[in-house]
Scaffold this motif. Sequence first.
Motif, mmCIF file in Angstrom:
data_model
loop_
_atom_site.group_PDB
_atom_site.id
_atom_site.type_symbol
_atom_site.label_atom_id
_atom_site.label_comp_id
_atom_site.label_asym_id
_atom_site.label_seq_id
_atom_site.Cartn_x
_atom_site.Cartn_y
_atom_site.Cartn_z
ATOM 1 N N SER A 177 0.828 -1.205 0.000
ATOM 2 C CA SER A 177 0.000 0.000 0.000
ATOM 3 C C SER A 177 0.859 1.251 0.000
ATOM 4 C CB SER A 177 -0.933 0.004 1.222
ATOM 5 O OG SER A 177 -1.784 -1.129 1.180
ATOM 6 N N TYR A 178 0.290 2.332 -0.538
ATOM 7 C CA TYR A 178 1.025 3.572 -0.782
ATOM 8 C C TYR A 178 0.218 4.771 -0.286
ATOM 9 C CZ TYR A 178 2.921 0.315 -4.259
ATOM 10 O OH TYR A 178 3.446 -0.785 -4.888
ATOM 11 N N LEU A 179 0.914 5.748 0.260
ATOM 12 C CA LEU A 179 0.304 7.040 0.561
ATOM 13 C C LEU A 179 0.902 8.069 -0.392
ATOM 14 C CD1 LEU A 179 -1.592 8.715 2.388
ATOM 15 C CD2 LEU A 179 0.408 9.227 3.801
ATOM 16 N N ASP A 222 1.823 -2.525 4.395
ATOM 17 C CA ASP A 222 1.102 -3.724 3.959
ATOM 18 C C ASP A 222 -0.324 -3.315 3.576
ATOM 19 O OD1 ASP A 222 0.224 -6.491 3.749
ATOM 20 O OD2 ASP A 222 -0.642 -6.215 5.739
ATOM 21 N N ARG A 223 -1.090 -2.857 4.539
ATOM 22 C CA ARG A 223 -2.439 -2.339 4.293
ATOM 23 C C ARG A 223 -2.554 -0.947 4.900
ATOM 24 N NH1 ARG A 223 -6.426 -6.117 3.249
ATOM 25 N NH2 ARG A 223 -7.487 -4.297 2.382
ATOM 26 N N ILE A 224 -3.348 -0.098 4.278
ATOM 27 C CA ILE A 224 -3.755 1.188 4.860
ATOM 28 C C ILE A 224 -5.193 1.010 5.303
ATOM 29 C CG2 ILE A 224 -4.235 3.619 4.408
ATOM 30 C CD1 ILE A 224 -1.876 3.659 2.509
ATOM 31 N N MET A 225 -5.430 1.173 6.593
ATOM 32 C CA MET A 225 -6.734 0.843 7.149
ATOM 33 C C MET A 225 -7.794 1.886 6.831
ATOM 34 S SD MET A 225 -4.989 -1.571 8.234
ATOM 35 C CE MET A 225 -6.437 -2.560 8.407
ATOM 36 N N ALA A 226 -7.374 3.151 6.672
ATOM 37 C CA ALA A 226 -8.330 4.239 6.477
ATOM 38 C C ALA A 226 -7.588 5.453 5.928
ATOM 39 C CB ALA A 226 -9.015 4.597 7.799
ATOM 40 N N SER A 230 -0.684 -0.968 8.439
ATOM 41 C CA SER A 230 0.111 -2.091 8.931
ATOM 42 C C SER A 230 1.459 -2.118 8.224
ATOM 43 C CB SER A 230 -0.632 -3.419 8.730
ATOM 44 O OG SER A 230 -0.999 -3.598 7.373
ATOM 45 N N ASP A 231 2.464 -2.562 8.951
ATOM 46 C CA ASP A 231 3.837 -2.580 8.439
ATOM 47 C C ASP A 231 3.973 -3.625 7.330
ATOM 48 O OD1 ASP A 231 6.807 -1.763 9.054
ATOM 49 O OD2 ASP A 231 6.798 -3.953 8.871
ATOM 50 N N LEU A 232 4.745 -3.295 6.312
ATOM 51 C CA LEU A 232 4.893 -4.165 5.151
ATOM 52 C C LEU A 232 5.518 -5.506 5.520
ATOM 53 C CD1 LEU A 232 4.567 -4.398 2.075
ATOM 54 C CD2 LEU A 232 6.851 -3.406 1.835
ATOM 55 N N ILE A 233 6.441 -5.505 6.485
ATOM 56 C CA ILE A 233 7.150 -6.737 6.850
ATOM 57 C C ILE A 233 6.468 -7.453 8.008
ATOM 58 C CG2 ILE A 233 9.355 -7.726 7.524
ATOM 59 C CD1 ILE A 233 9.300 -6.420 4.725
ATOM 60 N N SER A 234 6.306 -6.748 9.130
ATOM 61 C CA SER A 234 5.780 -7.398 10.337
ATOM 62 C C SER A 234 4.267 -7.563 10.321
ATOM 63 C CB SER A 234 6.172 -6.581 11.574
ATOM 64 O OG SER A 234 5.478 -5.341 11.590
ATOM 65 N N LYS A 235 3.577 -6.799 9.480
ATOM 66 C CA LYS A 235 2.102 -6.768 9.401
ATOM 67 C C LYS A 235 1.474 -6.151 10.651
ATOM 68 C CE LYS A 235 2.867 -9.190 5.699
ATOM 69 N NZ LYS A 235 3.051 -8.509 4.400
ATOM 70 N N GLU A 236 2.290 -5.657 11.558
ATOM 71 C CA GLU A 236 1.780 -5.033 12.781
ATOM 72 C C GLU A 236 1.082 -3.724 12.447
ATOM 73 O OE1 GLU A 236 3.770 -4.329 17.048
ATOM 74 O OE2 GLU A 236 4.550 -2.977 15.512
ATOM 75 N N ARG A 237 -0.092 -3.517 13.056
ATOM 76 C CA ARG A 237 -0.843 -2.278 12.818
ATOM 77 C C ARG A 237 -0.327 -1.171 13.723
ATOM 78 N NH1 ARG A 237 -7.179 -3.902 11.578
ATOM 79 N NH2 ARG A 237 -6.694 -5.652 10.184
ATOM 80 N N ASN A 238 -0.114 -0.012 13.129
ATOM 81 C CA ASN A 238 0.408 1.135 13.871
ATOM 82 C C ASN A 238 -0.356 2.393 13.496
ATOM 83 O OD1 ASN A 238 3.038 -0.006 15.086
ATOM 84 N ND2 ASN A 238 3.280 -0.506 12.917
ATOM 85 N N LEU A 239 -0.368 3.331 14.418
ATOM 86 C CA LEU A 239 -0.734 4.701 14.082
ATOM 87 C C LEU A 239 0.571 5.431 13.798
ATOM 88 C CD1 LEU A 239 -2.875 6.930 13.833
ATOM 89 C CD2 LEU A 239 -2.478 7.449 16.246
ATOM 90 N N TYR A 240 0.721 5.926 12.560
ATOM 91 C CA TYR A 240 1.939 6.608 12.138
ATOM 92 C C TYR A 240 1.726 8.117 12.162
ATOM 93 C CZ TYR A 240 3.511 2.087 10.214
ATOM 94 O OH TYR A 240 3.893 0.782 10.051
ATOM 95 N N ALA A 241 2.771 8.841 12.538
ATOM 96 C CA ALA A 241 2.762 10.307 12.458
ATOM 97 C C ALA A 241 3.885 10.730 11.517
ATOM 98 C CB ALA A 241 2.970 10.925 13.835
#
Length: 610
Positions: A296-298, A318-322, A337-348
């Motif tokens: 996924s891309y922003l 990996d995925r952009i949730m919203a 979610s992170d491309l490698i770990s798939k862990e979901r994060n709130l990014y700033a």
Amino acid sequence: MVSAAESDNQWPQAAYDNQKTGQSPYLSSQNDSVKWNYSSANNSVFEGNSVLFGSTPVVGSDGTVYVAYDDVGDTRYDIYRLVALNPNGTTKWTYTFSDPEKSIITSYPVLGPDGTIYVTLKSNGDMSYYQGTLMALKDTGTEAKCVWEYILPLELRDPPTGSSPIPSPVIGSDGTIYLGARMNIDDGRLVIFALNSNGTQKWNYTVMDGDSSNLVGQVSLSKEGSIYFNALVRQYLDYYSVFYALKDIQTSAICKWSYTIRDDAPIYPVGYSTIGPDGTIYVGFEKLAQDSSWNSYLYAFEDNSSYVRVKWIISEFDRIMAPPAISSNGTIYLAASDLISKERNLYAFTDLGSEASLVWKYPINNLEWSPTIGADGTLYVMSFMSSLYAINPNGTLKWTSDIPSSIKPAIAKDGTLYGGGTFVDDSHELVIYTSIIYAFMAPASDIYLLTSIDNQNPTLGDIVTATLKVGNNGPNVAYQTILKFTIPEGMEFINTWADNGTIYYDPATRMVIWNLGDVPVGDPHAYIQFMVERVGSFIISPEVTTASFNPDLNQKIQALFITVKSTNETETVDASNVKTVGMKNTGMPFNAIILALLIVLGSFLTARNK
């Protein structure tokens, strides 16, 4: 054109404004204290045992909270209701969408600048084609009345991705209503409609890319009136994304530009576009590879009127949730979610112009949506069927609630945070869902200002000292409190100091600014010295502002009165000698402005507050 958020509505739509920033001007909950809740269980409003949220809450100008519900009753089809709640959590009224031709709410309600409630609906039934309707309701105080309905001219087609066939509309400052729907044209084409505020059509614009197309997310509006939207386009078996910018020319729309994102794998847009304070447009896209993995891309776009420029792309997800949220200082907050770990994060992220810089990331399980942002930068984040998080702007945890959040929260003018939780009871043959609205406690303060001066009748050349006492009767801390005090012409600033906070003099504006920060219950003092250099009568009206809810602040500010006499005689002061110093409105919520006008008639003085 300006956003609907610039009306009196406190939270007009799910992402607050037409730029979809999620940024509220109001300070909200500083902890997880709840003042009331509204449950669907054992509630006479609902018929079924199971009740699901049909929307996020929106809040009107008077504090009324509007929430859509899916009432899973004993009938063949679910019953959709719009419930209006008073600010104290009691039911104001309920509107049931019972007509089978317009009975399913397809997205959350939106409030127009005049308070009109807009609801998108489709017909009920097991079919591929539907009737679509936009309904305009008015809140009369005791009930909702339908003002008008706009029935889409062609049947609806369900989008292939499961997104809404009619996302919520957006309303421009002139009352124009913009919405899109996948209509029964060819294999299903996206049509953007512009309606007048009375429900008549101004124009429509059909997307002709590919064999079929549908709208993903809402339409977004820039502050200048540009119309942005994401289309998912199908060409045979190939899915790709096209991002559009339209211009409303009253009788029709023209395409300013479009940007196509196409690859050897399907490309899907992630909801609506978000517009930053400088006009940069942020859009998420997802690519589904043949091995079923995601990348996924922003994107950050710059609208140059006749063409678009890509500023930068982040491709590490990996995925952009919203879609992202944007704070008032331009910080970009993204649930992904992170491309490698798939862990979901709130990014700033910060936008540096040619690239984006990661500031921090915070892991949140079941993260599903972008945050709601309070005036102090606190981020309120829902994790689906899990805790509601409050994150500080520096990426540290402020508080969490054990409520299983299921809707994006909204912020009211008094600072109340409205969140929602859905509880699941699977101990029965049929699973029972109970939906509850929670009103989280808002910070409230009771600020007052007392003033005194060591010499109210100085003579020319005297140095006088003004004492300012800012008190807070509580019950909560007064956040982000600032006092401003202008030294009138005819007086020379000498010195200033304070018990706490920072205080300084700005010679360019002749203003003393005392930044008290967060004021607990108590009474800090500040002192200002100045020399009087002109004969006359003066009134100085300080201004105090706070981010906390403080509705009576303007009634508790005390002004300073000074009458300056010459050194060798007592003068009769005429009106030309009266100097009045007032403060202008800063645009902050709950600010107190006392503009005093001193009128001298002979020896009789009258002070009037304006």
